[in-house]
Design an enzyme around this catalytic site. Structure first.
Site, PDB file in Angstrom:
ATOM      1  N   GLN A 149      -5.385  -1.932   9.024  1.00 31.85           N
ATOM      2  CA  GLN A 149      -5.046  -3.236   8.448  1.00 31.85           C
ATOM      3  C   GLN A 149      -5.633  -4.351   9.319  1.00 31.85           C
ATOM      4  OE1 GLN A 149      -3.381  -3.702   5.436  1.00 31.85           O
ATOM      5  NE2 GLN A 149      -4.017  -5.819   5.769  1.00 31.85           N
TER       6      GLN A 149
ATOM      7  N   LYS B 232       0.839  -1.205   0.000  1.00 32.06           N
ATOM      8  CA  LYS B 232       0.000   0.000   0.000  1.00 32.06           C
ATOM      9  C   LYS B 232       0.872   1.253   0.000  1.00 32.06           C
ATOM     10  CE  LYS B 232      -3.739  -2.645   1.880  1.00 32.06           C
ATOM     11  NZ  LYS B 232      -4.436  -3.209   3.026  1.00 32.06           N
TER      12      LYS B 232
ATOM     13  N   ASP C 104     -11.525   1.894   3.337  1.00 34.27           N
ATOM     14  CA  ASP C 104     -11.852   0.496   3.056  1.00 34.27           C
ATOM     15  C   ASP C 104     -13.335   0.280   2.749  1.00 34.27           C
ATOM     16  OD1 ASP C 104      -9.879  -1.393   2.886  1.00 34.27           O
ATOM     17  OD2 ASP C 104      -9.620  -1.578   5.058  1.00 34.27           O
TER      18      ASP C 104
END
Ligand code: NDP
Length: 285
Positions: free
Chosen positions: A96, A52, A119
């Site tokens: 995460q 990322k 997300d």
């Protein structure tokens, strides 16, 4: 006849290039910022976080990785999220997953401001997705829709079967296929006669986490097959679909690696730029 390959690597590279061009034309003060919060020592998570960071650098967005130790408490994590929620430098926040067992992941996801939820996992954004409203879409399903769109096939009225009902893949991709007017069936570990159901699918999405689970015999002739699975078998990557037998039945198929995987990170970049108010929720446009 052998299936045509949906080349996720190439399609993701195209999205990345478009986003890079967009960012390169922005004044310094408007460059989007993405905060990635990484708690603990899960080695796979460390790889994803590095990917990322690399993607952010390539596109030219600002990336801030916040690393907390395995021993971090839920309160510490919530305080960090509160700080990021309030920071003018941050447009998108990603926590995460998985988080260490001592931390309530749902609580953490809900603590991220919906308008900074890179997300697309916040309950408010999930609700909007199911209502068919414009929202930030979860990255992997958003990538899958871009792959399906790349085939040029009109999905309206098609039978779609999704195997897997997770919050990150199975459920959101089902909502997105529904919003594109597919008739959607969601299958899971308790589904009876799964091969019978999967053989009805014009579009079959496999998000199970079991290598080579879906065989050619479970696929309708000329179906579009999307393999989300990432499994390690004897040190090699394998999808949830048995590529050799499936590609003889399907019209289009995604490979593993090089299918859905590369799209996920490209769509995270697209979401960050969307949250910065620079594009709408179109898939990387
Ligand atoms: P989960 O483990 O959260 O969900 C798996 C789903 O598969 C569950 O709904 C489960 O059913 C179902 N399932 C398990 N066994 C069977 C079975 N025998 N028959 C039918 N259904 C079954 O996984 P995720 O959704 O997180 O991920 C799925 C796969 O996709 C994994 O391989 C993961 O690594 C990969 N992945 C890839 C990404 C990418 O970027 N390419 C991103 C995210 C995930 P039940 O609910 O009943 O338990």
């Amino acid at each position: 006849m052998s299936a045509l390959i949906i080349d996720g690597k190439k399609i993701a590279a195209g999205v990345t290039e478009r986003l890079k061009n967009l960012v390169s034309n922005l004044p310094a003060g408007e460059i989007p910022g993405l905060a990635v919060v990484h708690v603990g020592d899960d080695p796979a998570s460390a790889v994803y976080v590095r990917q990322k960071e690399r993607a952010s650098r390539e596109i030219g967005i600002r990336s801030y990785v916040h690393k907390l130790p395995e021993s971090a408490t839920q309160d510490e994590l919530l305080r960090l999220i509160d700080k990021l929620n309030k920071s003018a430098e941050i447009d998108g926040i990603l926590v995460q997953l998985p988080l260490p067992g001592s931390i309530d992941a749902e609580k953490v996801i809900a603590a991220v401001l919906p308008e900074k939820d890179a997300d697309g996992f916040h309950p408010a954004n999930v609700g909007k997705l199911w209502m068919g409203d414009e929202t930030v879409e979860p990255c992997t399903p958003k990538g899958i829709m871009a792959l399906l769109d790349s085939t040029g096939v009109d999905m309206s009225g098609m039978e779609a079967v999704v195997i897997g009902r997770s919050n990150i893949v199975g459920k959101p991709i089902s909502a997105m296929l529904l919003s594109r007017h597919c008739s959607v069936t969601i299958c899971h570990s308790r589904t009876k006669n799964l091969p019978e159901v999967s053989r009805r699918a014009d579009i079959l999405v496999a998000a199970i986490g079991k290598p080579n689970f879906v065989t050619g015999g479970m696929i309708k002739s000329r179906a579009i097959v999307i393999d989300v699975g990432i499994n390690r078998v004897n040190g090699k990557l394998a999808g949830d679909v048995e590529f050799e037998t499936a590609s003889r039945k399907a019209s289009w198929i995604t490979p593993v690696p090089g299918g859905v995987g590369p799209m996920t990170i490209a769509m995270l970049m697209s979401n960050t730029i969307q949250l910065a108010g620079l594009i709408h929720s179109e898939r990387g446009e």
